[in-house]
Design a protein around this motif. Structure first.
Motif, mmCIF file in Angstrom:
data_model
loop_
_atom_site.group_PDB
_atom_site.id
_atom_site.type_symbol
_atom_site.label_atom_id
_atom_site.label_comp_id
_atom_site.label_asym_id
_atom_site.label_seq_id
_atom_site.Cartn_x
_atom_site.Cartn_y
_atom_site.Cartn_z
ATOM 1 N N LEU A 56 30.598 -8.698 48.756
ATOM 2 C CA LEU A 56 30.716 -9.014 50.179
ATOM 3 C C LEU A 56 32.031 -9.743 50.469
ATOM 4 O O LEU A 56 32.704 -9.452 51.456
ATOM 5 N N ILE A 57 32.402 -10.650 49.584
ATOM 6 C CA ILE A 57 33.665 -11.362 49.753
ATOM 7 C C ILE A 57 34.840 -10.406 49.593
ATOM 8 O O ILE A 57 35.800 -10.446 50.361
ATOM 9 N N THR A 58 34.754 -9.527 48.614
ATOM 10 C CA THR A 58 35.845 -8.602 48.307
ATOM 11 C C THR A 58 35.952 -7.476 49.332
ATOM 12 O O THR A 58 37.039 -7.165 49.815
ATOM 13 N N ASP A 59 34.812 -6.860 49.648
ATOM 14 C CA ASP A 59 34.809 -5.659 50.488
ATOM 15 C C ASP A 59 34.529 -5.940 51.961
ATOM 16 O O ASP A 59 34.694 -5.056 52.803
ATOM 17 N N GLY A 60 34.056 -7.142 52.254
ATOM 18 C CA GLY A 60 33.797 -7.507 53.636
ATOM 19 C C GLY A 60 32.659 -6.731 54.263
ATOM 20 O O GLY A 60 31.644 -6.448 53.630
ATOM 21 N N GLU A 61 32.847 -6.375 55.497
ATOM 22 C CA GLU A 61 31.824 -5.725 56.317
ATOM 23 C C GLU A 61 31.238 -4.469 55.664
ATOM 24 O O GLU A 61 30.064 -4.155 55.869
ATOM 25 N N ALA A 62 32.017 -3.790 54.861
ATOM 26 C CA ALA A 62 31.541 -2.567 54.205
ATOM 27 C C ALA A 62 30.377 -2.843 53.251
ATOM 28 O O ALA A 62 29.558 -1.966 52.995
ATOM 29 N N ALA A 63 30.285 -4.045 52.730
ATOM 30 C CA ALA A 63 29.226 -4.400 51.782
ATOM 31 C C ALA A 63 28.079 -5.167 52.437
ATOM 32 O O ALA A 63 27.148 -5.589 51.747
ATOM 33 N N LEU A 64 28.137 -5.337 53.740
ATOM 34 C CA LEU A 64 27.149 -6.177 54.423
ATOM 35 C C LEU A 64 25.735 -5.622 54.325
ATOM 36 O O LEU A 64 24.801 -6.371 54.024
ATOM 37 N N ASP A 65 25.541 -4.343 54.554
ATOM 38 C CA ASP A 65 24.187 -3.778 54.505
ATOM 39 C C ASP A 65 23.565 -3.953 53.125
ATOM 40 O O ASP A 65 22.393 -4.317 53.009
ATOM 41 N N ASP A 66 24.341 -3.695 52.081
ATOM 42 C CA ASP A 66 23.833 -3.875 50.719
ATOM 43 C C ASP A 66 23.498 -5.340 50.452
ATOM 44 O O ASP A 66 22.493 -5.644 49.811
ATOM 45 N N ALA A 67 24.330 -6.236 50.946
ATOM 46 C CA ALA A 67 24.078 -7.670 50.749
ATOM 47 C C ALA A 67 22.807 -8.105 51.474
ATOM 48 O O ALA A 67 22.015 -8.880 50.930
ATOM 49 N N LEU A 68 22.601 -7.609 52.675
ATOM 50 C CA LEU A 68 21.389 -7.958 53.417
ATOM 51 C C LEU A 68 20.145 -7.409 52.733
ATOM 52 O O LEU A 68 19.100 -8.081 52.688
ATOM 53 N N ASP A 69 20.243 -6.205 52.178
ATOM 54 C CA ASP A 69 19.131 -5.645 51.404
ATOM 55 C C ASP A 69 18.838 -6.511 50.181
ATOM 56 O O ASP A 69 17.673 -6.775 49.855
ATOM 57 N N ALA A 70 19.888 -6.942 49.491
ATOM 58 C CA ALA A 70 19.725 -7.794 48.309
ATOM 59 C C ALA A 70 19.069 -9.119 48.687
ATOM 60 O O ALA A 70 18.192 -9.619 47.965
ATOM 61 N N LEU A 71 19.478 -9.683 49.816
ATOM 62 C CA LEU A 71 18.882 -10.934 50.287
ATOM 63 C C LEU A 71 17.389 -10.775 50.548
ATOM 64 O O LEU A 71 16.584 -11.615 50.131
ATOM 65 N N GLU A 72 17.023 -9.720 51.232
ATOM 66 C CA GLU A 72 15.612 -9.497 51.561
ATOM 67 C C GLU A 72 14.782 -9.303 50.299
ATOM 68 O O GLU A 72 13.719 -9.910 50.131
ATOM 69 N N TYR A 73 15.275 -8.461 49.396
ATOM 70 C CA TYR A 73 14.567 -8.201 48.147
ATOM 71 C C TYR A 73 14.422 -9.487 47.336
ATOM 72 O O TYR A 73 13.335 -9.819 46.857
#
Length: 92
Positions: A56-73
């Motif tokens: 998320l830090i490296t790729d920014g907005e492009a990685a946001l959906d994956d990060a939010l999925d990881a948070l929920e899981y």
């Protein structure tokens, strides 16, 4: 010029950081209770979350959906692990 991170991205980074800390703390509790497999699983989860945060830090907005999925899981998993460790503490 590098685009500035959005509020959603910064919020997810902050949430991931807090969840990583909580996961590591729970792993320490599991280890103290001699729940070595659980501690190892929690450490692996913290490592995965750290990877999501780094992406998320490296790729920014492009990685946001994956990060939010990881948070929920991870939040769901952490709840289960906390309950398991709580039950073990009650027996100790």
């Amino acid at each position: 010029m590098t685009p500035r991170p959005t509020h959603a991205t910064l919020s997810a980074i902050t949430d991931l950081s807090a969840l990583i800390d909580s996961t590591r703390n729970l792993a320490d509790r599991a280890r103290a209770l001699r729940m070595t497999d659980t501690a190892r699983e929690l450490r692996a989860l913290a490592t995965d979350l750290d990877g999501s945060r780094t992406a998320l830090i490296t790729d920014g907005e492009a990685a946001l959906d994956d990060a939010l999925d990881a948070l929920e899981y991870a939040a769901d998993e952490l709840t289960e692990y906390a309950a398991r460790i709580g039950r073990a503490r009650g027996r100790a």
